[in-house]
Motif scaffolding. Structure first.
Motif, mmCIF file in Angstrom:
data_model
loop_
_atom_site.group_PDB
_atom_site.id
_atom_site.type_symbol
_atom_site.label_atom_id
_atom_site.label_comp_id
_atom_site.label_asym_id
_atom_site.label_seq_id
_atom_site.Cartn_x
_atom_site.Cartn_y
_atom_site.Cartn_z
ATOM 1 N N UNK A 177 0.760 -1.602 -0.102
ATOM 2 C CA UNK A 177 -0.034 -0.157 0.113
ATOM 3 C C UNK A 177 1.003 1.197 -0.115
ATOM 4 N N UNK A 178 2.590 1.229 0.667
ATOM 5 C CA UNK A 178 2.877 2.524 0.997
ATOM 6 C C UNK A 178 3.690 2.760 -0.717
ATOM 7 N N UNK A 179 3.623 1.414 -1.154
ATOM 8 C CA UNK A 179 4.514 1.573 -2.592
ATOM 9 C C UNK A 179 3.643 2.539 -3.411
ATOM 10 N N UNK A 180 2.706 1.823 -3.873
ATOM 11 C CA UNK A 180 1.310 2.181 -4.571
ATOM 12 C C UNK A 180 0.956 3.819 -4.097
ATOM 13 N N UNK A 181 1.613 4.264 -2.916
ATOM 14 C CA UNK A 181 0.893 5.643 -2.846
ATOM 15 C C UNK A 181 2.261 6.581 -3.010
ATOM 16 N N UNK A 182 3.175 5.722 -3.242
ATOM 17 C CA UNK A 182 4.886 6.965 -3.215
ATOM 18 C C UNK A 182 4.695 6.836 -4.726
ATOM 19 N N UNK A 183 4.363 5.867 -5.420
ATOM 20 C CA UNK A 183 3.914 5.520 -7.515
ATOM 21 C C UNK A 183 3.074 6.900 -7.454
ATOM 22 N N UNK B 279 -21.700 9.683 -6.946
ATOM 23 C CA UNK B 279 -20.880 8.458 -6.146
ATOM 24 C C UNK B 279 -21.118 8.043 -4.597
ATOM 25 N N UNK B 280 -20.459 6.490 -4.057
ATOM 26 C CA UNK B 280 -21.157 6.257 -3.123
ATOM 27 C C UNK B 280 -19.514 5.366 -2.808
ATOM 28 N N UNK B 281 -19.061 5.232 -1.198
ATOM 29 C CA UNK B 281 -18.529 4.192 -1.061
ATOM 30 C C UNK B 281 -17.602 4.603 -0.022
ATOM 31 N N UNK B 282 -16.433 4.323 0.558
ATOM 32 C CA UNK B 282 -15.508 4.714 1.245
ATOM 33 C C UNK B 282 -14.639 6.377 1.587
ATOM 34 N N UNK C 146 -8.819 9.598 -2.403
ATOM 35 C CA UNK C 146 -9.715 7.774 -2.972
ATOM 36 C C UNK C 146 -8.865 6.833 -2.279
ATOM 37 N N UNK C 147 -7.478 6.870 -2.953
ATOM 38 C CA UNK C 147 -6.666 5.551 -1.966
ATOM 39 C C UNK C 147 -6.500 5.688 -0.216
ATOM 40 N N UNK D 155 -8.164 3.153 2.881
ATOM 41 C CA UNK D 155 -7.149 2.840 3.524
ATOM 42 C C UNK D 155 -7.425 3.417 5.416
ATOM 43 N N UNK D 156 -7.481 4.699 5.756
ATOM 44 C CA UNK D 156 -8.381 5.232 6.770
ATOM 45 C C UNK D 156 -9.319 4.008 7.066
ATOM 46 N N UNK D 157 -10.149 3.606 6.311
ATOM 47 C CA UNK D 157 -11.752 2.876 6.525
ATOM 48 C C UNK D 157 -10.664 1.774 7.575
ATOM 49 N N UNK D 158 -10.069 1.523 6.309
ATOM 50 C CA UNK D 158 -9.363 0.174 6.851
ATOM 51 C C UNK D 158 -8.861 -0.295 8.640
ATOM 52 N N UNK D 159 -8.457 1.017 8.641
ATOM 53 C CA UNK D 159 -7.636 0.885 10.104
ATOM 54 C C UNK D 159 -8.472 0.950 11.164
ATOM 55 N N UNK D 160 -9.434 2.195 10.555
ATOM 56 C CA UNK D 160 -10.153 1.880 11.868
ATOM 57 C C UNK D 160 -11.645 1.213 12.389
ATOM 58 N N UNK D 161 -11.967 -0.433 11.012
ATOM 59 C CA UNK D 161 -12.778 -0.795 11.137
ATOM 60 C C UNK D 161 -12.328 -1.997 12.089
ATOM 61 N N UNK D 162 -12.010 -2.258 12.843
ATOM 62 C CA UNK D 162 -11.372 -3.175 14.600
ATOM 63 C C UNK D 162 -11.961 -2.250 15.216
ATOM 64 N N UNK D 163 -11.568 -0.835 15.344
ATOM 65 C CA UNK D 163 -12.506 -0.289 16.942
ATOM 66 C C UNK D 163 -13.655 0.013 16.550
#
Length: 379
Positions: free
Chosen positions: A182-188, A237-240, A264-265, A269-277
């Motif tokens: 994921x970090x490499x994608x954002x770096x790209x 539009x809908x989604x994360x 968008x990306x 990631x922000x939603x993913x990190x917060x889902x467990x809480x």
């Protein structure tokens, strides 16, 4: 040759036409079958939800949740205590899995890199452990350790070191280290100056009154609305990105880069990190379950659920004890509308090398995340 599931699910074909160094037009064509759910018509209403979960392999928990909500409205029988929360918990687990698959597997594939299958396998194992525990909840409280393990697996997969991104600067530093796919994608995205790529003005799918949405679906005799949905004459539009628009990091990126590729990306990631809480708060009764909205009466039910990719709606009409009409409005149809984000974000932009543009448009499609396979062609 495509497999049978791909034949059933269809796909998205994006064709970008260049003219004199600019994007002259973008065609977004779908071979998805909005009428596929008609196989449910004629069935006894009580068997429909279980058949829905078998009919759709993508986001099956959200599909079943919407179906049960709609069918229960018709029967007038509410779910057993805790069942509504249990269903929503399963949708959160499913969203977690879909986002993790994107970050660990799908994104690196589009960079031509090896996916991090080990990280995804650990996340999936943690999700399965929680899913198994839901069978006895709320009679048996879910072990907090399972939630901690889930949070730790995503922290490890994203190499966060127990910290979240405090702002764009911290996000940029993390991306430049490139310690995970994921970090490499954002770096790209930063390296190729694509942060604003696809930026456009587009309204979110509104929180429609159930009666208004029911009216639009009832009048949709030719499947035009469910295949090319618009609200008040506009594509939406809908989604994360919509769900996370109020998050401080996403909001700051939106101010800088609009709803372009980077925002968008990061929203995903922000939603993913917060889902467990979010899951822990739901199961501990610290947040309300408001993800399912619907109507009742006139032998019609309407269930709405926030699935991984956005707002999902099921409408069922019954005559006697059997389904006479079944309709599904899926998030992919909002996000891949012919005049939706791709068309609005790309038409008129300067374009150079066709091969490079094709790859970059592919990045944008991945960020929008269709629930089916897709192709991109630049002519």
């Amino acid at each position: 040759m495509r497999g049978s599931w791909e034949d059933l699910e269809g796909g998205i074909a994006v064709v970008v036409r260049l003219e004199r160094g600019y994007v002259a037009d973008v065609t977004v064509a779908s071979t998805r079958r909005p009428g596929l759910c008609r196989v449910l018509e004629g069935m006894p209403v009580e068997v429909v939800p279980s058949r829905v979960s078998l009919l759709f392999r993508v986001c099956s928990a959200a599909q079943e949740h919407a179906a049960r909500t709609a069918c229960e409205q018709i029967s007038g029988l509410p779910p057993a205590p805790g069942e509504q929360t249990r269903r929503q918990a399963r949708v959160i687990l499913e969203t977690f899995r879909e986002h993790a698959w994107a970050a660990c597997v799908e994104w690196p594939r589009h960079l031509g890199m090896a996916p991090d299958v080990g990280a995804f396998a650990r996340i999936r194992s943690a999700l399965q452990a929680i899913g198994e525990g839901l069978a006895d909840w709320p009679d048996k409280r879910l072990e907090e350790e399972k939630l901690r393990v889930l949070a730790q697996t995503i922290d490890r997969a994203l190499v966060l070191g127990g910290r979240t991104w405090e702002g764009p600067g911290a996000l940029h530093s993390w991306a430049m280290l490139g310690t995970c796919p994921a970090a490499r994608f954002l770096r790209k995205v930063w390296d190729e100056d694509l942060a604003e790529f696809g930026r456009c003005s587009l309204r979110p799918v509104p929180d429609m009154m159930a009666w208004d949405l029911d009216g639009a679906l009832a009048a949709d005799v030719d499947n035009r609305f469910v295949s090319r949905p618009e609200w008040e004459g506009e594509a939406c539009e809908t989604g994360p990105l919509v769900r996370m628009s109020g998050h401080s990091l996403v909001a700051e990126l939106w101010q800088r880069y609009g709803n372009g590729l980077l925002t968008r990306l990061v929203a995903r990631l922000v939603e993913l990190v917060g889902l467990s809480d979010r899951l822990g708060q739901l199961l501990n009764g610290l947040s309300s379950n408001s993800a399912s909205l619907g109507i009742g009466g006139n032998r019609v039910g309407l269930g709405q659920v926030e699935a991984a990719r956005g707002r999902l709606a099921h409408r069922v009409k019954v005559e006697g004890d059997r389904v006479s009409r079944y309709q599904i409005l899926a998030p992919t149809e909002w996000n891949f509308h012919p005049r939706g984000p791709l068309w609005r974000g790309l038409v008129g932009m300067p374009a150079g090398n066709a091969d490079i543009l094709q790859r970059q448009v592919g990045f944008l499609v991945v960020a929008l995340d269709p629930c089916v396979a897709f192709t991109v062609q630049v002519t």
